[in-house]
Design an enzyme around this catalytic site. Structure first.
Site, short mmCIF file in Angstrom:
data_model
loop_
_atom_site.label_atom_id
_atom_site.label_comp_id
_atom_site.label_asym_id
_atom_site.label_seq_id
_atom_site.Cartn_x
_atom_site.Cartn_y
_atom_site.Cartn_z
N GLY A 202 0.76 -1.24 0.00
CA GLY A 202 0.00 0.00 0.00
C GLY A 202 0.79 1.29 0.00
CG ASP A 203 3.56 4.41 1.67
OD1 ASP A 203 3.83 4.99 0.60
OD2 ASP A 203 3.79 4.90 2.79
CG MET A 204 4.87 -1.05 -2.76
SD MET A 204 6.02 -2.18 -1.96
CE MET A 204 7.12 -2.50 -3.33
CG HIS A 205 8.32 5.92 0.07
ND1 HIS A 205 9.66 6.19 0.18
CD2 HIS A 205 7.81 6.01 1.32
CE1 HIS A 205 9.96 6.43 1.45
NE2 HIS A 205 8.86 6.32 2.16
CG HIS A 208 8.24 2.31 2.97
ND1 HIS A 208 6.98 2.79 2.69
CD2 HIS A 208 8.71 3.06 4.01
CE1 HIS A 208 6.70 3.78 3.52
NE2 HIS A 208 7.74 3.97 4.32
#
Length: 303
Positions: A202-205, A208
């Site tokens: 959900g937050d693959m920046h 991470h």
């Protein structure tokens, strides 16, 4: 500066001590770039590297128990590393440092990424192993996830979930007419949308994604947004970073690794990118941070 540093980390070190973790003060390094957590990297007196995290806001602290449950569920089911929270309460999270280095970190002075590996010259090993990691994650049994308390949005409810976020963004900040119309066209055309939901990060920046010097992806951090949802969510930031051609190349790698794709997947991800202002708006409302409220208004076209 030293006094400020002491003020930031002393409560965290005291909480670690209360949990029985003895930290070597000479080993301490602080990372203040995270929006949700203050992070301290340090070694124990026995020489073992650890990460200590402290929530920056009450809304973050309240959400940590969910992230803990997601991590407990995922650890035996995936092929890459995730944090093993060995210390936990609402004021501290602690775990042994994972292998690998974040692909990039945010430099708060320039508000941009500083890359560990060159963004435009990433090795083949990076793309191959990132695809494998996502396939591993997306293959987790969604029924087991639901039973473990993971948030689940079935495929048939994905558009309804997106509509709620759109309406919330419009109510909080307003949305420009062209952007609102684009969102509505996307919602109305079912050919964009997948017929399956799956376990997502959900937050693959890049901050991470943990990598080795050869590019191998070894772990993923920060699971606050982990849920069974639209698989396209895990490709949005990849498209932002590498563009349409890079995205299509990666989707092909993902499919070869065993990932489930659909005809309009790349176009759907592009629409998710256009929807990103609604995600910024949701974060701005949740966090109350003025800079993100301004960013939300700008991205929604209502400045």
């Amino acid at each position: 500066m030293e006094n400020k540093t002491n003020e930031l980390i002393q409560p965290l070190l005291e909480r670690a001590k209360q949990h029985g973790l003895a930290i070597d003060p000479a080993s301490i390094k602080i990372n203040e770039s995270g929006l949700d957590f203050l992070a301290v990297f340090a070694k124990t007196t026995a020489g073992v590297p650890w990460v200590l995290r402290s929530p920056r806001r009450p809304d973050v602290a309240a959400a940590t128990s969910y992230e803990r449950d997601v991590l407990r569920f995922l650890q035996p089911r995936i092929l890459f590393e995730v944090p093993d929270w060995q210390l936990y309460d609402e004021s501290i999270i602690g775990y042994p440092l994972l292998g690998g280095t974040p692909l990039a970190t945010i430099n708060m002075e320039i508000m941009d990424y500083e890359w560990y590996l060159q963004k435009d010259a990433l090795p083949e090993r990076f793309y191959e192993t990132l695809a494998q990691a996502l396939v591993s994650l997306h293959s987790v049994d969604d029924r087991e996830a639901r039973a473990a308390g993971v948030r689940v949005t079935p495929a048939g409810e994905l558009r309804g979930e997106a509509l709620k976020m759109m309406e919330a963004a419009r109510e909080a900040f307003g949305v420009s007419a062209p952007l609102w119309e684009r969102w509505q066209r996307w919602l109305a055309d079912e050919s964009y949308w997948p017929r399956h939901a799956c376990m997502t990060h959900g937050d693959m920046h890049p901050g991470h994604i943990l990598v080795q010097p050869d590019g191998e992806v070894t772990g993923l951090l920060d699971w606050t947004e982990g849920a069974v949802s639209d698989p396209a969510k895990d490709f949005i930031i990849l498209r932002m970073l590498w563009g349409e051609d890079g995205l299509r190349d990666f989707i092909a790698r993902y499919e070869r690794a065993g990932g489930r794709v659909w005809p309009r997947m790349a176009e759907h991800i592009a629409e998710w990118e256009a929807f990103y202002p609604a995600m910024i708006a949701a974060f701005a409302v949740k966090s109350g941070l003025p800079e993100y409220e301004a960013m939300a208004r700008s991205s929604l076209g209502v400045e």
